[in-house]
Enzyme design. Structure first.
Site, PDB file in Angstrom:
ATOM      1  CG  HIS A   1      -1.929  -1.047   1.261  1.00  0.00           C
ATOM      2  ND1 HIS A   1      -2.982  -1.019   2.148  1.00  0.00           N
ATOM      3  CD2 HIS A   1      -2.086  -2.177   0.526  1.00  0.00           C
ATOM      4  CE1 HIS A   1      -3.751  -2.069   1.946  1.00  0.00           C
ATOM      5  NE2 HIS A   1      -3.225  -2.800   0.974  1.00  0.00           N
TER       6      HIS A   1
ATOM      7  CD  GLU B   1      -1.988   4.047   3.175  1.00  0.00           C
ATOM      8  OE1 GLU B   1      -1.699   3.463   2.114  1.00  0.00           O
ATOM      9  OE2 GLU B   1      -3.124   3.995   3.682  1.00  0.00           O
TER      10      GLU B   1
ATOM     11  CB  CYS C   1      -6.417  -0.592   5.439  1.00  0.00           C
ATOM     12  SG  CYS C   1      -4.702  -1.163   5.321  1.00  0.00           S
TER      13      CYS C   1
END
Length: 151
Positions: free
Chosen positions: A55, A57, A85
């Site tokens: 992801h 991040e 998430c």
């Protein structure tokens, strides 16, 4: 040269657009150091890397930690176009990111103010300052347009 804090989301949105151009879900993330200097900027790469943890991040946190030479990003700000998430929120806490700024909320998979609410749990090692809704309309439109072409 330091980036003004307001440009963090602008850079994250550019990374989200680049992710979409690669066929990835359009999420971008940027880490700025306390002095405003750019430590990392990237977008989702789960398909490209065949890695479900790639992801935006996670990749930005990894790159910033490597560049800074520390697993702790104390004083840093993470800008991301979509609410992180639960997995990414856990990494944000572990990295001790000082400030999380995100664009669109994620009612389906969000882990910050939706769903798991990772930082609200007593087990969370750290809770960053949270600023939500920055460039929310543009971030949400990127996602909506991306998924509309796939349905």
């Amino acid at each position: 040269m330091p980036f003004p804090p307001s440009s963090g989301m602008t850079l994250a949105l550019a990374e989200a657009r680049a992710a979409a151009a690669r066929g990835e879900v359009p999420v971008g993330a940027v880490v700025l150091a306390a002095d405003g200097s750019l430590l990392a900027a990237t977008g989702n790469r789960t398909l490209e890397l065949s890695d479900p943890t790639a992801h935006a991040e996670m990749l930005a946190i990894r790159a910033a930690a490597t560049l800074s030479g520390s697993p702790r990003l104390t004083g840093c700000s993470l800008y991301v176009t979509l609410e992180p998430c639960a997995m990414c929120a856990g990494a944000i806490a572990a990295a001790r990111v000082a400030r999380l700024v995100y664009g669109a909320s994620d009612p389906k998979s969000g882990g910050v103010e939706q769903g798991a609410r990772v930082f609200a749990h007593p087990q969370a090692h750290h809770c960053p300052e949270i600023v939500a809704g920055i460039a929310e309309a543009e971030a949400a439109a990127l996602l909506r347009d991306f998924f509309a072409t796939r349905r």
